[in-house]
Design a protein around this motif. Structure first.
Motif, short mmCIF file in Angstrom:
data_model
loop_
_atom_site.label_atom_id
_atom_site.label_comp_id
_atom_site.label_asym_id
_atom_site.label_seq_id
_atom_site.Cartn_x
_atom_site.Cartn_y
_atom_site.Cartn_z
N GLY A 66 0.92 -1.16 0.00
CA GLY A 66 -0.01 0.04 -0.09
C GLY A 66 0.75 1.26 -0.03
N ASP A 139 -0.36 -3.35 15.47
CA ASP A 139 -1.44 -3.51 14.61
C ASP A 139 -2.47 -2.57 15.27
OD1 ASP A 139 -1.59 -4.72 17.36
OD2 ASP A 139 -2.11 -6.57 16.52
N TYR A 142 -3.41 -0.10 12.57
CA TYR A 142 -4.19 -0.44 11.35
C TYR A 142 -5.45 -0.97 11.44
CZ TYR A 142 0.44 -0.68 9.93
OH TYR A 142 1.82 0.00 9.19
N GLN A 143 -5.89 -0.77 12.98
CA GLN A 143 -7.31 -0.99 13.38
C GLN A 143 -8.10 0.48 13.31
OE1 GLN A 143 -8.14 -3.01 17.00
NE2 GLN A 143 -6.06 -4.11 16.64
N LEU A 144 -7.16 1.69 13.35
CA LEU A 144 -7.89 3.08 13.43
C LEU A 144 -8.09 3.39 12.12
CD1 LEU A 144 -5.24 4.27 16.18
CD2 LEU A 144 -7.58 3.48 16.55
N PRO A 145 -9.15 4.24 11.92
CA PRO A 145 -9.27 4.92 10.64
C PRO A 145 -8.30 5.96 10.36
CG PRO A 145 -11.12 5.42 12.48
CD PRO A 145 -10.17 4.40 13.02
N VAL A 146 -8.21 6.06 9.22
CA VAL A 146 -7.28 7.07 8.80
C VAL A 146 -5.85 6.95 9.12
CG1 VAL A 146 -6.74 9.76 8.91
CG2 VAL A 146 -9.11 9.11 9.16
N HIS A 149 -4.54 3.82 6.99
CA HIS A 149 -4.14 3.83 5.53
C HIS A 149 -3.13 4.88 5.41
CE1 HIS A 149 -6.13 7.39 3.67
NE2 HIS A 149 -7.06 7.09 4.86
N ARG A 152 0.04 2.98 5.94
CA ARG A 152 0.53 2.31 4.80
C ARG A 152 0.76 2.90 3.48
NH1 ARG A 152 0.16 -2.71 5.05
NH2 ARG A 152 -0.85 -4.00 6.45
N LYS A 153 0.11 4.29 3.18
CA LYS A 153 0.66 4.95 1.98
C LYS A 153 2.24 5.54 2.44
CE LYS A 153 -3.96 5.73 0.54
NZ LYS A 153 -5.15 6.41 0.53
N THR A 157 4.05 -0.80 7.35
CA THR A 157 3.34 -2.06 7.41
C THR A 157 3.23 -2.64 8.98
OG1 THR A 157 2.59 -3.94 6.17
CG2 THR A 157 5.12 -3.81 6.74
N LEU A 158 2.48 -3.66 9.07
CA LEU A 158 2.22 -4.49 10.23
C LEU A 158 3.44 -5.11 10.51
CD1 LEU A 158 0.08 -5.41 12.27
CD2 LEU A 158 -0.22 -7.28 11.13
N PRO B 130 -6.79 -6.39 10.23
CA PRO B 130 -5.64 -5.54 10.57
C PRO B 130 -4.58 -6.15 11.16
CG PRO B 130 -7.29 -5.11 12.08
CD PRO B 130 -8.18 -6.10 11.24
N PHE B 203 -15.33 4.99 5.86
CA PHE B 203 -14.50 6.22 6.29
C PHE B 203 -13.12 5.91 7.00
CE2 PHE B 203 -13.29 9.18 9.58
CZ PHE B 203 -12.94 10.34 8.78
N GLY B 204 -12.11 6.55 6.67
CA GLY B 204 -10.80 6.25 7.09
C GLY B 204 -10.06 5.16 6.65
N PHE B 205 -10.61 4.30 5.81
CA PHE B 205 -10.02 3.34 5.16
C PHE B 205 -9.72 3.12 3.74
CE2 PHE B 205 -11.48 2.05 9.47
CZ PHE B 205 -10.47 1.13 10.11
N ARG B 208 -6.37 -2.25 -0.09
CA ARG B 208 -5.75 -2.70 -1.11
C ARG B 208 -6.49 -3.80 -1.97
NH1 ARG B 208 -1.25 -5.16 1.46
NH2 ARG B 208 -2.93 -5.01 3.28
N LEU B 242 -5.59 0.59 -4.89
CA LEU B 242 -6.40 1.13 -3.53
C LEU B 242 -7.95 1.29 -4.09
CD1 LEU B 242 -4.00 3.33 -1.95
CD2 LEU B 242 -4.28 1.02 -1.56
#
Lengths: 318, 340
Positions: A66, A139, A142-146, A149, A152-153, A157-158, B130, B203-205, B208, B242
């Motif tokens: 990602g 981890d 990676y559970q949290l919004p915003v 991702h 990853r961008k 990574t995890l 995740p 939202f927020g995800f 891939r 994505l």
């Protein structure tokens, strides 16, 4: 003038096929980068519009983790670079110890309540060593919004064995903070004391891939949010590893989230080779523990020396 | 030498294409296509005619399949009949998928002639989480096992296939885990999702995604049906898109919705029968899924012709979708800005 953007796209395309080396090859665009004469304003505008066109049309590449090198270089790093340059005045040392092209594992100390040190290390490696570092994160991120991702961008990574092995096999520069939450969430009174290094999973990955381990010491992050207490019950309720109390948070509300402008030094130490071991040795717990200790020792020594060298955290005051 | 191939699920688009491709192969003696309903869709489907495929109508959930396999001396079974969304009800879908596979494998086990079984599965068996590594290889243990819907069926089917392979080690079994299918004629929850004017996203995800083109699916299934390649293989186009990129390429607008609301929307959509947004779909739309395809490339010395991006572009082109309008707008703006 639509030909400009149209004719620029193919040449950009050639560069985007190998995004990481493209990111590496271009010199870091400094904030005060006065590119050429004044006539190039049009060119820069055209370049910006070409970028905008690619972004809007979805015409760019991300890797399997990602990682979006274009977004990272042109937007995300630009946003955090002022912190690196002007707020923390970071000085980066020992850049020659970071391999220019091959895979390596950068192991650093972790501190500061919020993982700002990870971002600063990323800018340091991008700007000074011209490498995109692939950090391994918890981890929870990676559970949290915003956050997940964006992380990853920007190339993270995890923290898992599979991801670490895969990145190292591909010859990427991987960054880890083996102290994890124990390090980043430790109280201010324990500053610059390395915490336990987990189970040494990072050593196992490096041995399996035969890549060198580059110890990295970060001085300055400990003072940005001095953690003097913890709302542990509330943190547990929210599923967070800790909820810090600092001299300014939560008392000043959002203002308390502004990191203190401590002076930072980041040093990359002498690489520790692992290619003399057999990849099978990665399963030998004795070897893993010894190597883990060796790396930990190296970072602690670097930290102590670097702290002396820096002097006061908030010059010229104290 | 392959004499008689039995293909299940020929009434659906992809099964029909595999059957007709096999029928076009002169090295194969006979192709028998079976399904619960007659392949009516084929006539208006254009190209994908069944050719010399002999169609037998069988309810896959009944032991009738055993009679076909023994009477026609079937030596290769290509199991394409995996339904990804409930036609009537979820339990009917589960019966079709799981009971159908059990009956088929039971018939194969009793047959002395069958020597090759090729099963279509899905990368959904890895789930989306995740906590999972970014890239799944065939040997990755799934962290959060999907416990509902299509993915659960596929996991159970794979379990039965493994059991069958253990009991009949003389039969070569190949399991193919396909990424999301994409192409001009693919009709799946995902292709229908992308055809909507505005696309709800979590939202927020920004997950891939990976796609495999229908042409490549057909080619892989056909090669597996005539070559001896036992094992489990991931099949996907190279590269990753994505979701945000897909939305932009499609020239659509994303509607970010908080994840609980996305679940409710999905349920509403399911009850109206428009799109099936099951919990696994929600997980996919949040955390995405990428698989490693080196094993397939090394085994077949072949790679899917369409990358993920090319497969998606082909799908967009066939639907007359694309980012042309937004790109033209930017071009026009840049014309204004640079002219002066």
């Amino acid at each position: 003038m639509s030909e400009i953007s149209a004719s620029e796209t193919p040449s950009e395309e050639g560069a985007r096929i190998i995004p990481i080396s493209a990111a590496r090859g271009t010199p870091p665009p400094g904030p005060s980068d006065a590119t050429g004469p004044a006539g190039s304003v049009d060119e820069r505008l055209a370049e910006l519009l070409a970028l905008l066109r690619r972004r809007i049309a979805g015409d760019y590449e991300v890797d399997e983790f990602g990682f979006d090198p274009e977004l990272n270089d042109k937007v995300l790093l630009e946003l955090i670079r002022p912190l690196y340059r002007h707020w923390f005045r970071v000085e980066t040392l020992g850049v020659d110890n970071v391999p220019a092209e091959t895979g390596a594992l950068v192991v650093a100390n972790h501190s500061g309540t919020l993982p700002v040190d990870a971002l600063m290390m990323q800018v340091a490696l991008h700007d000074e060593a011209h490498r995109a570092v692939r950090l391994l994160g918890a981890d929870l991120v990676y559970q949290l919004p915003v956050l997940g991702h964006l992380s990853r961008k920007t190339g993270h990574t995890l923290a898992s064995r599979e991801d670490a092995d895969r990145l190292l096999r591909k010859g990427e520069l991987v960054g880890v903070f083996p102290e994890g939450f124990k390090g980043v969430g430790k109280p201010f009174s324990e500053r610059y004391k390395l915490q336990r290094f987990g189970r040494g999973g990072f050593v196992t990955s490096a041995v399996r891939a035969g890549t060198p381990i580059v110890p990295c010491a970060i001085v300055g992050a400990e003072e940005i949010y001095p953690k003097i207490g913890d709302f542990s019950t509330l943190a547990r309720l929210l599923g967070l590893p800790y909820l810090p109390i600092t001299p300014f948070f939560p008392w000043l509300g959002p203002l308390g989230l502004i990191p203190l402008p401590s002076k930072w030094l980041i040093e990359f130490g002498e690489p520790i080779r692992t290619d003399q071991f057999d990849p099978e040795d990665a399963d030998d717990p004795m070897l893993v523990f010894n190597l883990t200790d060796q790396v930990r020792e190296a970072i602690q020594q670097q930290l102590d020396a670097l702290r002396l060298r820096r002097g006061p955290a908030f010059p010229p005051f104290f | 030498m392959t004499h008689t191939v039995l293909v299940t699920g020929v009434s659906r688009h992809i099964g029909a294409r595999v059957a007709s491709a096999l029928a076009a192969d002169p090295g194969i003696g006979r192709v028998i296509g079976v399904d619960t309903v007659p392949p009516s869709s084929l006539t208006r489907d254009g190209g994908a005619l069944l050719g010399r495929t002999e169609f037998v109508r069988i309810d896959l959930r009944t032991p009738d399949i055993a009679q076909v396999i023994s009477a026609e001396d079937v030596d290769t079974v290509v199991h394409m009949s995996l339904v990804s969304e409930p036609a009537k009800s979820r339990s009917a879908m589960m019966e079709h998928n799981v009971i159908g596979t059990m009956q088929l494998l039971a018939a194969c086990q009793r047959s002395a002639m069958v020597r090759r079984v090729v099963v279509r599965s899905t990368t959904a068996v890895y789930g989306s989480s995740p906590h999972a590594p970014a890239v799944f290889t065939e040997d990755t243990e799934p962290v959060d096992v999907p416990h509902s819907g299509y993915a659960k069926d596929a996991i159970e089917i794979e379990g039965y296939v493994r059991g069958f392979a253990r009991r009949r080690s003389d039969v070569l079994t190949s399991t193919l885990r396909f990424a999301n299918l994409m192409g001009p004629r693919v009709d799946s929850p995902l292709t229908r999702y992308f055809s909507q004017p505005a696309l709800p996203t979590v939202f927020g995800f920004d997950p891939r995604l990976q796609f495999v083109h229908e042409d490549d699916v057909v080619e892989v299934m056909c090669r597996m049906a005539v070559e001896d390649r036992p094992g489990v293989f991931n099949v996907s186009g190279d590269g990753v898109l994505l979701l945000s990129q897909c939305v932009r390429r499609a020239g659509r607008t994303a509607l970010p919705v908080p994840s609980p609301a996305f679940g409710v929307l999905g349920m509403l959509a399911r009850t109206t029968g428009l799109v099936d947004f099951s919990p696994e779909q929600l997980a996919l739309m949040s955390h995405g899924r990428v698989v490693d395809t080196t094993r397939l490339a090394a085994t077949l010395a072949w790679k899917p012709k369409f990358t993920t991006a090319a497969a998606f572009d082909d799908f967009l082109q066939s639907r007359g979708m694309g980012a042309d309008r937004t790109a033209a707008l930017v071009d026009w703006l840049s014309g204004l800005a640079t002219r002066r």
